[in-house]
Design an enzyme around this catalytic site. Structure first.
Site, PDB file in Angstrom:
ATOM      1  N   GLU A  74     -19.945 -78.360  27.769  1.00  0.00           N
ATOM      2  CA  GLU A  74     -20.154 -79.819  28.163  1.00  0.00           C
ATOM      3  C   GLU A  74     -19.157 -80.849  27.622  1.00  0.00           C
ATOM      4  O   GLU A  74     -18.672 -80.501  26.485  1.00  0.00           O
ATOM      5  CB  GLU A  74     -21.596 -80.040  27.245  1.00  0.00           C
ATOM      6  CG  GLU A  74     -22.763 -79.954  28.072  1.00  0.00           C
ATOM      7  CD  GLU A  74     -24.074 -80.426  27.026  1.00  0.00           C
ATOM      8  OE1 GLU A  74     -23.857 -80.251  25.909  1.00  0.00           O
ATOM      9  OE2 GLU A  74     -25.134 -80.709  27.540  1.00  0.00           O
ATOM     10  N   ARG A  85     -24.976 -76.532  30.722  1.00  0.00           N
ATOM     11  CA  ARG A  85     -25.950 -77.527  31.162  1.00  0.00           C
ATOM     12  C   ARG A  85     -25.442 -77.998  32.595  1.00  0.00           C
ATOM     13  O   ARG A  85     -24.647 -77.366  33.278  1.00  0.00           O
ATOM     14  CB  ARG A  85     -26.248 -78.649  30.283  1.00  0.00           C
ATOM     15  CG  ARG A  85     -26.889 -78.125  29.069  1.00  0.00           C
ATOM     16  CD  ARG A  85     -27.841 -79.252  28.641  1.00  0.00           C
ATOM     17  NE  ARG A  85     -28.551 -79.244  27.309  1.00  0.00           N
ATOM     18  CZ  ARG A  85     -28.477 -79.446  26.268  1.00  0.00           C
ATOM     19  NH1 ARG A  85     -27.163 -80.104  26.028  1.00  0.00           N
ATOM     20  NH2 ARG A  85     -28.836 -79.226  25.130  1.00  0.00           N
TER      21      ARG A  85
HETATM   22  N1  LIG Z   1     -27.997 -85.438  29.010  1.00  0.00           N
HETATM   23  C1  LIG Z   1     -27.564 -85.334  27.721  1.00  0.00           C
HETATM   24  C2  LIG Z   1     -27.229 -84.202  27.304  1.00  0.00           C
HETATM   25  C3  LIG Z   1     -26.897 -84.008  25.797  1.00  0.00           C
HETATM   26  N2  LIG Z   1     -27.286 -84.930  25.126  1.00  0.00           N
HETATM   27  C4  LIG Z   1     -27.001 -84.738  23.652  1.00  0.00           C
HETATM   28  C5  LIG Z   1     -27.624 -83.865  22.987  1.00  0.00           C
HETATM   29  C6  LIG Z   1     -26.672 -83.275  21.929  1.00  0.00           C
HETATM   30  O1  LIG Z   1     -26.846 -84.315  20.855  1.00  0.00           O
HETATM   31  C7  LIG Z   1     -25.316 -83.432  22.492  1.00  0.00           C
HETATM   32  C8  LIG Z   1     -24.942 -82.184  22.978  1.00  0.00           C
HETATM   33  O2  LIG Z   1     -25.669 -80.972  23.242  1.00  0.00           O
HETATM   34  P1  LIG Z   1     -25.616 -79.795  22.881  1.00  0.00           P
HETATM   35  O3  LIG Z   1     -24.600 -79.186  23.897  1.00  0.00           O
HETATM   36  O4  LIG Z   1     -25.160 -79.604  21.230  1.00  0.00           O
HETATM   37  O5  LIG Z   1     -26.777 -79.171  23.053  1.00  0.00           O
HETATM   38  O6  LIG Z   1     -25.492 -84.183  23.476  1.00  0.00           O
HETATM   39  C9  LIG Z   1     -27.737 -86.074  25.621  1.00  0.00           C
HETATM   40  O7  LIG Z   1     -28.199 -87.101  24.756  1.00  0.00           O
HETATM   41  N3  LIG Z   1     -28.031 -86.257  27.053  1.00  0.00           N
END
Ligand SMILES: Nc1ccn([C@H]2C[C@H](O)[C@@H](COP(=O)(O)O)O2)c(=O)n1
Ligand code: ADP
Length: 273
Positions: free
Chosen positions: A93, A146
């Site tokens: 991501e 994702r």
């Molecule tokens: N659509 C999204 C995707 C991710 N996030 C946030 C959640 C985490 O704080 C960060 C990265 O996610 P991870 O790879 O650590 O599961 O981004 C979001 O708010 N909205």
């Protein structure tokens, strides 16, 4: 004008892709608890652009796998493991972009004030994920952390359902999303779901200690978890655009690496099927 530009963009991008639909019905194979299992692909969608293989003008077929899971479930760690395999390209991501766009930090702002900044972050997530989805593949297999789907079905949905996103912001994001999936090919052949308990993610999140995420309570991870379960396990909320391989992921790192190895064939088989 924006719509015209996107239409023009699609005329350029779409000819690079051909769409192949799966004709499978819903199939849930019962397995003992905590075993890896497949959940078949449901074609409940109204769009005909789901599940497709990317074929570029007679080149060999390419396969796309999305790795889905809660925050800090271990997706990056899993991708790191598979990145050592030849023939696989791994796209994580673009979190660094979400933390720094021209010196601003939409991720941090969103956690500080979701009602004000949720739309800003999720618009940027949508753009940067779309960029990932349509970028040319350099290997026969792509593993992507994702997707634009989970951005909408999990994170935007969570903001809205929890009352932290105004209705108008949700409506605008929803129209954008619907337009994108209707007009732009988003290839996917398999979804791998790292299934964890929210508690496990909470512990891993604390251990990772990302500055912006220090404010995340366990309840937030529980909401994200429930949305993921409804989408990928119970398949009762939104379209699931490919078969789902579920990997229980609460185990320690050593056991998880072993599990990834155990599942290597199932994951990579998608390229031969
Ligand atoms: N659509 C999204 C995707 C991710 N996030 C946030 C959640 C985490 O704080 C960060 C990265 O996610 P991870 O790879 O650590 O599961 O981004 C979001 O708010 N909205
Ligand atoms: N199986 C595991 N057991 C314990 N800690 C783990 C495991 N997998 C990953 N971690 C750690 O948990 C944190 C989150 O993992 P990460 O791969 O970054 O998750 P994600 O990409 O899903 O947000 C990191 O500090 C990572 O080192």
């Amino acid at each position: 004008m924006i719509v015209n530009s996107l239409k023009k963009f699609c005329r350029v991008v779409l000819p690079l892709c051909s769409h192949k639909s799966l004709s499978t019905n819903v199939l849930i194979r019962q397995t003992p608890a905590m075993e890896t299992h497949f959940i078949g692909h449901s074609r409940s969608s109204s769009t005909s652009l789901t599940h497709r293989k990317l074929v570029r003008n007679g080149e060999e077929k390419k396969s796309v796998i999305w790795l889905e899971g809660n925050i800090a479930s271990g997706k990056t760690t899993c991708l790191e493991y598979f990145s050592k395999t030849s023939d696989i390209e791994v796209l994580t991501e673009p979190v660094s972009k979400w933390r720094n766009v021209k010196g601003c930090n939409p991720l941090g702002l969103m956690y500080q004030d979701p009602t004000r900044w949720g739309l800003t972050l999720q618009t940027y997530v949508q753009l940067t994920m779309l960029d990932r989805h349509v970028s040319p593949m350099s290997q026969p297999i792509r593993m992507l952390e994702r997707s634009i789907y989970s951005a909408k079905y999990i994170f935007v949905e969570n903001l809205f359902k929890s009352g932290k996103m105004p209705e108008v912001d949700f409506a605008v994001l929803s129209e954008w999303f619907e337009w994108i999936i209707k007009n732009i090919a988003i290839p996917v052949d398999l979804i791998v779901y790292l299934q964890t308990s929210p508690q496990t993610c909470y512990e891993r999140l604390k251990q990772r200690c990302r500055e912006e995420e220090k404010v995340i309570p366990l309840e937030y991870l529980e909401s994200i978890h429930n949305l993921y379960e409804d989408w990928l396990i119970h398949q009762k909320s939104f379209e699931v655009p490919a078969p789902v391989l579920v990997i229980p992921a609460d185990h320690d790192l050593k056991k998880m690496l072993h599990k990834y190895e155990e599942n290597r064939e199932k994951i990579l088989k998608v390229h031969c099927s």
